[in-house]
Design a protein around this motif. Structure first.
Motif, PDB file in Angstrom:
ATOM      1  N   ALA A 141      52.427  37.168  41.939  1.00 16.57           N
ATOM      2  CA  ALA A 141      51.068  37.268  42.476  1.00 16.57           C
ATOM      3  C   ALA A 141      50.710  35.974  43.193  1.00 16.57           C
ATOM      4  N   GLU A 142      49.826  36.092  44.169  1.00 22.77           N
ATOM      5  CA  GLU A 142      49.405  34.937  44.950  1.00 22.77           C
ATOM      6  C   GLU A 142      48.073  34.412  44.420  1.00 22.77           C
ATOM      7  N   ASN A 143      47.988  33.107  44.247  1.00 21.07           N
ATOM      8  CA  ASN A 143      46.792  32.489  43.700  1.00 21.07           C
ATOM      9  C   ASN A 143      45.552  32.818  44.530  1.00 21.07           C
ATOM     10  N   GLY A 144      44.488  33.245  43.844  1.00 19.13           N
ATOM     11  CA  GLY A 144      43.225  33.547  44.515  1.00 19.13           C
ATOM     12  C   GLY A 144      43.171  34.915  45.162  1.00 19.13           C
ATOM     13  N   LYS A 145      44.212  35.708  45.001  1.00 14.96           N
ATOM     14  CA  LYS A 145      44.267  37.039  45.618  1.00 14.96           C
ATOM     15  C   LYS A 145      44.047  38.122  44.566  1.00 14.96           C
ATOM     16  N   PRO A 146      43.547  39.296  44.988  1.00 20.31           N
ATOM     17  CA  PRO A 146      43.321  40.383  44.042  1.00 20.31           C
ATOM     18  C   PRO A 146      44.637  40.965  43.514  1.00 20.31           C
ATOM     19  N   VAL A 147      44.578  41.419  42.261  1.00 16.48           N
ATOM     20  CA  VAL A 147      45.689  42.146  41.653  1.00 16.48           C
ATOM     21  C   VAL A 147      45.152  43.465  41.117  1.00 16.48           C
ATOM     22  N   GLU A 148      46.032  44.452  41.085  1.00 12.19           N
ATOM     23  CA  GLU A 148      45.684  45.778  40.583  1.00 12.19           C
ATOM     24  C   GLU A 148      46.202  45.934  39.159  1.00 12.19           C
ATOM     25  N   PHE A 149      45.616  46.861  38.429  1.00 12.38           N
ATOM     26  CA  PHE A 149      46.083  47.180  37.091  1.00 12.38           C
ATOM     27  C   PHE A 149      47.549  47.607  37.167  1.00 12.38           C
ATOM     28  N   GLY A 150      48.383  47.004  36.334  1.00 16.86           N
ATOM     29  CA  GLY A 150      49.798  47.362  36.291  1.00 16.86           C
ATOM     30  C   GLY A 150      50.653  46.675  37.333  1.00 16.86           C
ATOM     31  N   GLU A 151      50.060  45.874  38.194  1.00 14.98           N
ATOM     32  CA  GLU A 151      50.833  45.167  39.225  1.00 14.98           C
ATOM     33  C   GLU A 151      51.656  44.057  38.578  1.00 14.98           C
TER      34      GLU A 151
END
Length: 162
Positions: A141-151
Motif C-alpha cells: 500500500a502507498e502511504n496516505g492513499k486509500p485502501v479497500e477492505f481485503g486489499e
C-alpha cells in the motif's frame, strides 16, 4: 425520446460551442457529435441511437509483490509468505504522524502483535498489528492513499519463532 426531441436538441446545439453531447433516457442512449466549430454551417451528425444495455463493470486493483517474491518461489526456498490485508476501508499510513519514522520498512523483523501501520476510517486511527512473527518482504500500500477492505497491504515471511 422521439425524433422531434432529437431534432430539437440538434437545433439547440447549432447556437452553442458544444461539439458533442450524449444523452441517456430510459433504455435509449443518444450521442450527437458535430465537427469542429470552424465549420459553422455543418449540421451535427447523429452517431448512435441504440437501446441502452447495462453491463456491470467491476474493476479490481490488487497490488502484488515483486516478481522475485512469488509464493511459489518462496515455497521452493522453504519460506512461508503471508499476506496482511486491510481489515477495513480507509486511508493507509505507515507512521503515527507525518514527521515520525514509519512503523516498519521492507526487511524489518516483526513480532506478533507489533503495529505495522495505521488505517484511518471515519476520523479514527486504527492500529493494524501483525498476526505473525517474521520479516516484512513487501509493503504493497502507498502511504496516505486509500485502501479497500481485503486489499493486500503487507507480505510477511513468517518465521517459526514465538
Amino acid at each position: 425520446m422521439n425524433l422531434k426531441d432529437i431534432k430539437a436538441i440538434i437545433e439547440m446545439l447549432k447556437d452553442t460551442d458544444v461539439t458533442e453531447i450524449e444523452i441517456e433516457k430510459d433504455d435509449i442512449k443518444i450521442r450527437i457529435k458535430r465537427e469542429s466549430s470552424t465549420k459553422t454551417n455543418q449540421q451535427p451528425q447523429m452517431v448512435q441511437v441504440a437501446p441502452l444495455t447495462v453491463t456491470p463493470h467491476v474493476q479490481s486493483v490488487v497490488k502484488t509483490p515483486p516478481a522475485d517474491i512469488t509464493q511459489k518461489q518462496a515455497e521452493e526456498k522453504g519460506k512461508q509468505l503471508k499476506t496482511v490485508t486491510a481489515p477495513m476501508v480507509g486511508t493507509f499510513y505507515r507512521a503515527p504522524s507525518p514527521d515520525a519514522p514509519p512503523y516498519v520498512e521492507e526487511g524489518s523483523v516483526v513480532k506478533k502483535g507489533q503495529v505495522l501501520c495505521i488505517i484511518e476510517a471515519m476520523k479514527l486511527m486504527n492500529e493494524i498489528e501483525s498476526e505473525y512473527n517474521g520479516k516484512i518482504v513487501s509493503i504493497l500500500a502507498e502511504n496516505g492513499k486509500p485502501v479497500e477492505f481485503g486489499e493486500p497491504i503487507f507480505v510477511i515471511e513468517v518465521s517459526d519463532q514465538e
